[in-house]
Scaffold this motif. Structure first.
Motif, short mmCIF file in Angstrom:
data_model
loop_
_atom_site.label_atom_id
_atom_site.label_comp_id
_atom_site.label_asym_id
_atom_site.label_seq_id
_atom_site.Cartn_x
_atom_site.Cartn_y
_atom_site.Cartn_z
N ALA A 1 0.64 -1.28 0.22
CA ALA A 1 0.13 -0.06 -0.11
C ALA A 1 0.95 1.19 -0.06
O ALA A 1 1.90 1.31 0.67
CB ALA A 1 -0.85 0.03 1.17
N GLU B 1 0.77 5.78 -0.31
CA GLU B 1 -0.21 6.97 -0.10
C GLU B 1 0.30 8.09 -1.25
O GLU B 1 1.54 8.52 -0.96
CB GLU B 1 0.00 7.31 1.17
CG GLU B 1 -1.16 8.67 1.62
CD GLU B 1 -1.02 8.80 3.16
OE1 GLU B 1 -2.20 8.76 3.70
OE2 GLU B 1 -0.02 9.46 3.46
N ALA C 1 -3.67 4.27 -1.62
CA ALA C 1 -4.11 3.38 -2.75
C ALA C 1 -3.02 2.48 -3.10
O ALA C 1 -1.92 2.74 -2.81
CB ALA C 1 -4.24 4.29 -4.13
N ASP C 2 -3.32 1.33 -3.47
CA ASP C 2 -2.33 0.13 -3.32
C ASP C 2 -1.94 0.24 -5.03
O ASP C 2 -2.51 -0.22 -5.77
CB ASP C 2 -2.80 -1.18 -3.13
CG ASP C 2 -1.79 -2.29 -3.48
OD1 ASP C 2 -0.79 -1.98 -3.89
OD2 ASP C 2 -2.28 -3.60 -3.23
N GLN D 1 -6.80 -1.52 -9.37
CA GLN D 1 -7.93 -0.66 -8.87
C GLN D 1 -7.28 0.49 -8.11
O GLN D 1 -7.66 1.51 -8.13
CB GLN D 1 -8.60 -1.51 -7.92
CG GLN D 1 -9.65 -0.58 -7.00
CD GLN D 1 -10.43 -1.81 -6.32
OE1 GLN D 1 -10.13 -2.80 -5.86
NE2 GLN D 1 -11.65 -1.21 -5.66
N GLY D 2 -6.31 0.17 -7.35
CA GLY D 2 -5.35 1.26 -6.54
C GLY D 2 -4.94 2.18 -7.54
O GLY D 2 -4.56 3.41 -7.14
N ARG E 1 -7.55 4.49 -8.71
CA ARG E 1 -7.84 5.42 -7.56
C ARG E 1 -6.86 6.54 -7.66
O ARG E 1 -7.17 7.78 -7.77
CB ARG E 1 -7.86 4.37 -6.29
CG ARG E 1 -8.26 5.46 -5.40
CD ARG E 1 -8.39 4.56 -3.90
NE ARG E 1 -8.51 5.57 -2.69
CZ ARG E 1 -9.83 5.77 -2.19
NH1 ARG E 1 -10.71 4.90 -2.68
NH2 ARG E 1 -9.92 6.18 -1.09
N SER F 1 3.61 1.34 -12.31
CA SER F 1 2.89 2.40 -11.54
C SER F 1 3.38 3.82 -11.83
O SER F 1 2.78 4.70 -11.82
CB SER F 1 2.44 2.00 -10.27
OG SER F 1 3.61 2.24 -9.51
#
Length: 220
Positions: free
Chosen positions: A2, A4, A27-28, A33-34, A37, A89
């Protein structure tokens, strides 16, 4: 895994006072999904046309399983999960932020990649971490080349006195590396995070680095 997402911007509030607005989004970043977000929060925040500067710091990352040697990594899902969090990411969030902010006239845009000595030097038992950091450095060098109007920096903060360093000196599979980390802690050679952060701020303020450069804490 996880993480932030913390975004802050200065601007004028309805009362006319200049202040700082901070938005935190848990958010992961290792899962789709994370990442959606976090990306949605970035897009919403950066729609504000009053912002005159974008400073994006890519700091989310993990060591991976440093108890393993190269030959222990046979689980494709484990490897893909690591690189999804530590490389993919960062690419997606940076692209999202730059698209949302756009090339606004008179506005500066700076992207910082928190790098490591491991981007340049191999550490036994750290195959995933070294590969991830090296890939991120090159990824942001490509960004600097493609977008010459951006300022791009890969900053290696040095051996910080953090929980990650605690993992390094207790869980590293290679005995020599583990002992080296332990000696650094015993000799007081670890760096306080605030000290390294101040050096990064100094770098950004001077703004004299070549875009896409890798700068180490000890280079300054």
């Amino acid at each position: 895994m996880a993480s932030e997402l913390r975004a802050g911007a200065t601007g004028n509030d309805p009362g006319g006072d200049t202040g700082l607005r901070v938005q935190c989004v848990a958010a992961d970043l290792g899962c789709e999904q994370g990442l959606r977000r976090a990306s949605a929060a970035l897009r919403e925040l950066l729609q504000d046309a009053s912002f005159g500067r974008l400073l994006l710091v890519n700091n989310a990352g993990s060591l991976g399983d440093i108890s393993k040697s190269f030959l222990d990594f046979t689980d494709l899902q484990e490897i893909n999960t690591y690189f999804s969090f530590n490389i993919s990411s960062a690419l997606c969030l940076t692209s999202t932020a730059l698209r949302a902010f756009g090339a606004r006239p008179g506005c500066s845009r700076t992207v910082v990649n928190i790098s490591s000595l491991c981007a340049r030097e191999p550490f036994p038992s750290w195959a995933l971490y070294c590969a991830g950091k090296a890939a991120r450095d090159m990824m942001f060098r490509v960004l600097a080349l493609e977008e010459p109007q951006l300022r791009v920096l890969s900053y290696a903060p040095g051996p910080l006195d953090t929980d990650m360093q605690l993992l390094a000196r207790t869980r590293t599979g290679d005995p020599g590396m583990r002992q080296q980390f332990q000696r650094m802690q015993e000799k007081g050679q670890l760096i306080d995070s605030s000290v390294s952060a101040q050096k990064l701020l100094q770098l950004l303020k001077e703004d004299s680095f070549p875009s896409g450069a890798h700068v180490d804490f000890y280079d300054i």
